[in-house]
Design a protein around this motif. Structure first.
Motif, PDB file in Angstrom:
ATOM      1  N   ILE A   1     149.037  41.409  57.549  1.00 41.13           N
ATOM      2  CA  ILE A   1     149.136  41.623  56.145  1.00 41.13           C
ATOM      3  C   ILE A   1     150.410  41.001  55.952  1.00 41.13           C
TER       4      ILE A   1
ATOM      5  N   THR B   1     148.990  48.716  49.188  1.00 41.58           N
ATOM      6  CA  THR B   1     147.596  48.048  49.203  1.00 41.58           C
ATOM      7  C   THR B   1     147.337  49.208  50.084  1.00 41.58           C
TER       8      THR B   1
ATOM      9  N   THR C   1     143.032  49.720  51.449  1.00 41.22           N
ATOM     10  CA  THR C   1     141.658  48.779  52.190  1.00 41.22           C
ATOM     11  C   THR C   1     140.461  49.957  51.553  1.00 41.22           C
TER      12      THR C   1
END
Length: 158
Positions: free
Chosen positions: A13, A117, A119
């Motif tokens: 990422i 970020t 998940t």
């Protein structure tokens, strides 16, 4: 010129994000990672992007310079099920995820932005199949990795 810091910038990422951000003009990009992947570092250098081979506890000087921080650093070799977890693995995952995030928050400029970020793993404890989850839904972390992501985000909101 704005300065963007990407922690964990050599991961999948982070590297993809760096490629996207490198198209921006008048932006200084700094990438840091405790790993060293020669092909990715070479790409950064070809695109005049700074790379610092440091772990998350060694970057206070870089954090202080950043106007925006994309915080992607974390232990990636994590247990996928509870039977794979050990106290040692869980401790290191939490240390990097929680203490590392606290270090960034402590050193960043008061007007800097931090972007976390996450998940789907922050929802790993939900028992029923649920579609359309988003950041407004309550997380249900179970393993150390998802728990450290959840706690890191909660620390920032305090």
């Amino acid at each position: 010129m704005k300065t963007i810091l990407i922690t964990g910038g050599l991961g999948y990422i982070g590297h993809s994000l760096t490629k996207f951000l490198s198209t921006m003009t008048k932006t200084r990009i700094i990438v840091t990672d405790s790993n060293f992947l020669p092909d990715r570092v070479a790409w950064l250098r070809r695109h005049n992007i700074e790379f610092h081979h440091k772990n998350i506890f060694e970057i206070s000087d870089l954090v202080k310079q950043a106007d925006s921080i994309y915080h992607l650093a974390g232990v990636t070799a994590v247990p996928q099920v509870a039977s794979q977890a050990t106290p040692e693995k869980d401790s290191e995952i939490k240390r990097v995820g929680i203490d590392g995030t606290q270090a960034i928050l402590a050193y960043m400029k008061s007007d800097a932005k931090i972007i976390f970020t996450s998940t789907h793993v922050v929802f790993e404890g939900i028992k029923d199949v649920t579609r359309g989850l988003n950041e407004a839904d309550a997380p249900y972390p179970v393993l150390a990795y998802s728990y450290s992501l959840h706690i890191s985000i909660m620390l920032h909101h305090q």
